[in-house]
Design an enzyme around this catalytic site. Structure first.
Site, PDB file in Angstrom:
ATOM      1  N   GLY A 198       0.838  -1.183   0.000  1.00 39.82           N
ATOM      2  CA  GLY A 198       0.000   0.000   0.000  1.00 39.82           C
ATOM      3  C   GLY A 198       0.876   1.237   0.000  1.00 39.82           C
ATOM      4  CD  GLN A 224       3.358   5.892   2.681  1.00 45.51           C
ATOM      5  OE1 GLN A 224       2.417   5.376   2.109  1.00 45.51           O
ATOM      6  NE2 GLN A 224       4.292   5.189   3.294  1.00 45.51           N
ATOM      7  CB  CYS A 260       4.676   2.197   7.403  1.00 45.67           C
ATOM      8  SG  CYS A 260       4.328   3.734   6.542  1.00 45.67           S
ATOM      9  CG  LEU A 261       6.416   0.980   1.467  1.00 42.00           C
ATOM     10  CD1 LEU A 261       5.905   1.272   0.062  1.00 42.00           C
ATOM     11  CD2 LEU A 261       7.522  -0.065   1.420  1.00 42.00           C
ATOM     12  CG  HIS A 292      -1.108   1.689   7.104  1.00 40.33           C
ATOM     13  ND1 HIS A 292      -0.247   1.188   8.072  1.00 40.33           N
ATOM     14  CD2 HIS A 292      -0.331   2.452   6.286  1.00 40.33           C
ATOM     15  CE1 HIS A 292       0.980   1.651   7.823  1.00 40.33           C
ATOM     16  NE2 HIS A 292       0.953   2.408   6.758  1.00 40.33           N
ATOM     17  CD  GLU A 293      -1.133   2.584   2.573  1.00 41.15           C
ATOM     18  OE1 GLU A 293      -0.589   3.703   2.549  1.00 41.15           O
ATOM     19  OE2 GLU A 293      -0.531   1.540   2.910  1.00 41.15           O
ATOM     20  CG  HIS A 329       0.267   7.115   5.142  1.00 39.95           C
ATOM     21  ND1 HIS A 329       1.343   7.532   5.894  1.00 39.95           N
ATOM     22  CD2 HIS A 329       0.427   5.781   4.976  1.00 39.95           C
ATOM     23  CE1 HIS A 329       2.120   6.493   6.158  1.00 39.95           C
ATOM     24  NE2 HIS A 329       1.595   5.409   5.618  1.00 39.95           N
TER      25      HIS A 329
HETATM   26 NI    NI Z   1       2.341   3.507   5.620  1.00 40.21          NI
END
Ligand code: NI
Length: 183
Positions: free
Chosen positions: A62, A67, A107-108, A149-150, A153
């Site tokens: 995701g 991000q 998370c990236l 989660h996304e 962000h």
């Molecule tokens: Ni994330």
């Protein structure tokens, strides 16, 4: 979001073409609230394609526009192992949520660290596709975790915000350590 390492390793290689730079915590730009998308043009389609490439290459399951320092309400997800589950959500909003689940999230923007987070088990989300067409996504389990989660962000929120101060500080120390090791 990132999945377990075993799952990540199973992702097929994708040649880098238009990779975007992923902001890493504690970059303050991760706290920016995204604005609604109002123009559904070729630039949006290209941006979504680049987001998918960036997510697959990372690899992750995701990615939110926040991000990659684009503060528009756009996110992409794919929790399949063969790129068959690709979804792009523009201007997502929660219609309903219920139940509870604990899932180990990554998370990236926090490479190499994972933590259990409490989320709704089931969510119903209204969104638009890249052409502006409305649709409803009704999901539970891991995919419900990913979309929550996304969407966080896009509001400037990250998964460690849900942890106790002690757990958070332990995890962030681990993140620092990992960074020093890979530097
Ligand atoms: Ni994330």
């Amino acid at each position: 979001m990132t999945a377990s390492l075993a799952f990540a390793a199973a992702q097929p290689h994708f040649p880098p073409m238009a990779l975007l730079t992923i902001l890493e915590f504690p970059d303050p730009r991760l706290r920016t609230k995204a604005q609604p998308v109002t123009v559904f043009d070729a630039a949006l389609k290209q941006f979504v394609a680049d987001m998918f490439e960036t997510m697959y290459a990372a690899p992750g399951v995701g990615l939110a526009a926040t991000q990659v320092n684009v503060h528009q309400q756009v996110l992409v997800m794919d929790m399949s192992e063969d790129k068959s589950g690709a979804m792009a959500l523009v201007n997502p909003r929660i219609l309903e949520k219920d139940g509870e689940q604990v899932f180990q999230e990554g998370c990236l923007s926090f490479p190499g660290i994972y933590a259990d987070v409490d989320r709704a088990l089931h969510v119903k989300v209204a969104a638009q596709d890249v052409d502006g067409k409305e649709f409803v996504l009704d999901v539970e389990g891991p995919l419900a975790v990913c979309v929550q989660h996304e969407m966080d962000h896009l509001q400037g929120k990250v998964f460690v915000d849900y942890l106790s101060p002690l757990k958070r500080s332990m995890l962030l120390k681990k993140l620092d350590k990992k960074r020093k090791q890979s530097a």
